[in-house]
Design an enzyme around this catalytic site. Sequence first.
Site, PDB file in Angstrom:
ATOM      1  CD  GLU A 197      -3.385   0.432   1.687  1.00 23.87           C
ATOM      2  OE1 GLU A 197      -3.485  -0.779   1.941  1.00 23.87           O
ATOM      3  OE2 GLU A 197      -4.286   1.230   1.902  1.00 23.87           O
TER       4      GLU A 197
ATOM      5  CD  GLU B  35      -2.597   1.159  -4.721  1.00 23.03           C
ATOM      6  OE1 GLU B  35      -2.596   0.314  -3.805  1.00 23.03           O
ATOM      7  OE2 GLU B  35      -3.605   1.434  -5.390  1.00 23.03           O
TER       8      GLU B  35
ATOM      9  CB  CYS C 264      -7.692  -3.311   5.214  1.00 19.00           C
ATOM     10  SG  CYS C 264      -6.085  -2.652   4.898  1.00 19.00           S
TER      11      CYS C 264
ATOM     12  CB  SER D 196      -5.443   0.592  -1.874  1.00 18.38           C
ATOM     13  OG  SER D 196      -4.437  -0.378  -1.983  1.00 18.38           O
TER      14      SER D 196
ATOM     15  CE  LYS E 199     -11.038  -8.820   6.417  1.00 12.97           C
ATOM     16  NZ  LYS E 199     -10.254  -8.310   5.312  1.00 12.97           N
TER      17      LYS E 199
ATOM     18  CD  GLU F  94     -11.654  -9.519   1.795  1.00 10.24           C
ATOM     19  OE1 GLU F  94     -11.191  -8.412   1.519  1.00 10.24           O
ATOM     20  OE2 GLU F  94     -11.241 -10.191   2.757  1.00 10.24           O
TER      21      GLU F  94
ATOM     22  CD  GLU G   4     -14.055  -9.273  -7.424  1.00 11.78           C
ATOM     23  OE1 GLU G   4     -14.524 -10.130  -6.637  1.00 11.78           O
ATOM     24  OE2 GLU G   4     -14.685  -8.281  -7.801  1.00 11.78           O
TER      25      GLU G   4
ATOM     26  CB  CYS H 256     -10.771  -5.019  12.955  1.00 13.99           C
ATOM     27  SG  CYS H 256     -10.335  -4.438  11.313  1.00 13.99           S
TER      28      CYS H 256
END
Lengths: 562, 162
Positions: free
Chosen positions: A279, A282, A299, A319, A354, A357, A362, A499
């Site tokens: 990150e 980037e 994230c 990102s 999550k 996710e 992807e 989190c």
Amino acid sequence: MSGAFMLIDNIPVEIQGEKNILELIRKAGIDLPTFCYYSELSVYGACRLCVVENKWGGIEASCSTVPKAGMEVHTNTPRLRKYRKMILELILANHCRDCTTCDKNGTCKLQELAMRFGIKEVRFENAKKAIPLDKSSSSIVRDESKCILCGDCVRMCDEVQNVGAIDFAYRGSEMRISTAFHKCMAESNCVGCGQCAAVCPTGAITVKNDTAKIWDELSNPEVKVVAQIAPAVRVGIGEALGQTNGTNVMGKIVAALKRIGFNEVFDTSTGADLTVLEETNEFLKRLEQGKEGPLFTSCCPAWVKYAENNYPELMGNVSTCRSPMQMFGSVLKEHYSHSNKKVVVVGVMPCTAKKAEAERDEFKEEGIPYIDYVITTQELIQMIKEAGLVFDELEQEAVDMPFGVNSGAGVIFGVTGGVTEAVIRRIADDKSINTLRALAFKGVRGMQGVKEASIPFGDKMLQIAVVSGLKNADDLIQKIKNGEKQYDFVEVMACLGGCVSGAGQPFAKGDEKAKRGQGLYDTDRMSSIKRSEENPVIMSLYSGLLKGKVHQLLHVKYAGKE
Amino acid sequence: MEQVIDFKALDEVLVKNNFSKNNIISILQDIQEQHRYIPHEAFPYLAEKLGISTAKIFGVATFYENFSLEPKGKYIIKICDGTACHVRKSIPILNKLRDELGLSKEKITTDDLLFTLETVSCLGACGLAPVITINDKVYGAMTPEKAMVLLKELKEASEDVK
């Protein structure tokens, strides 16, 4: 000292700016029952359990009454007891009472209050129509037969998360919580943050439970089961297992997972170290190219989903880094690619999003996901209990090699501001310990929903924002869009506080969440490696496994992204 | 079935109501006036323009009996079943009309979208009981037979148009 007092059960209590007498009553050490009151949500006044009797015999809801000097209220009179019991009985009448098979068994507020008030009999018939379960979402399960219409989920989804996937629909006895046009959750604009489940007092919204699948994998000798544990889990799990909330019990979690049968156990903080490096690269490249707008972190999967739903035009600013869990997942799958057994990677996460996710296309290669299953902190607690492990007596163990090293920067990912601080540590010119310590006071730490910091970098000042809670994120985006604010870097976490407040964690109130965050900073202080780039495991990954594969394994292009 | 929603007309409604979410009821009423119901397509559009969630607008629209999310007939027949109309035998009129149109308590609109049959609690014309209205035109001192005559006229009128 405000000098203003009111009488609660004949005891004088000082008013110190409390917004309602309920807070004052609780301050006085009386645990007045409520279903619909949360300090971070607006006052709704629906459940009427917090009623108090004033000196004239009037009954009022304490959650929506402002304290005034000289007020006199009683919290436990025969009338109040009668009313509370009646309310509970009426709620229970329309409630599916299959307690023993309910996911919320043991943590249900209705169950607890029915016990507290000694409800032994429900005289009324259940008139509620049967509505099938909604299991469509990867993150949550809705069971309307257990809904008591307190509206906590609605206000959380709307006021804190600005999603508004569900709301009240219809009227009177027909009233129910619904998405628009009764779409299933999977087809709604739900982002999977699960905060509705976190505040739901009953089993009407629960986190999807995937433990059965894990047990199956664990008992299969043909399968190698590998776990990675997210930073926030280690400070959120303890209280439910007899430890102090906020204390890092990572060693015991590792021991528990090993005893349960996991073959290898790793720390997602190692994945976070990879995220920091990627990150930061980037970010620096973006700065160099002078691209417009800030770089948003990626994230948090609920935030990514929210951005996809509401700001597709901003996806170019999000990102391309995979989340730490996904980065580590791809690295693990690559590492075990020549294993003679099938390798299953399980993420132990504080998070319900999550789960969704992990199921995204992807994050699959030829149909096989990098992360096979995600279980939440709560599910891990259940597994530990099911296995009969006495957590208190477990001897601490370390995570496995070759990935068993992580930096403090990777650990603080679990609390709002952590990603930002880790990135700043990486880009700071001055690597001295004093600079590092000073960073803690630059405004990135703390549980507030919106934080700002300016960090010198080269000849310019970097403008950084850290937001948690999607409503806060949305407000910030509006300000960026109308030119009121300009940032170079924006960290977004969907759950207020980051989190540690994830919906997969055991329920905690505000100050308890802050303690969890503090637990992560304590761990960071005790880490000999503070910066991600100093982690030798990461460095050997770059010169080994990741060589020529950085983009393939660590970055993602979300579908629909330009 | 029904024409695709006219977003230009929807914009006019929004302009008239200052794009304010506080005017959501008035906005829904105006849309219902245009379409005789609130088309589903309007919800996400309104949500975006007003900055509130689709689920919230759905909540408002389902709270009020007056809003319909299903297309309604060309002729909306309302039968008063207030106390005065009820004792002067409004129910036989309702039953007769339901039989004739093949409707029920649940199914209130004919498949050809010509008639919608609803009951209301009071039309405020108790002196004329029993009362029905057809597209807001009041017909007093109704009987099942008179209602049949009216229904026949309406059917013929729409046949002629065709």
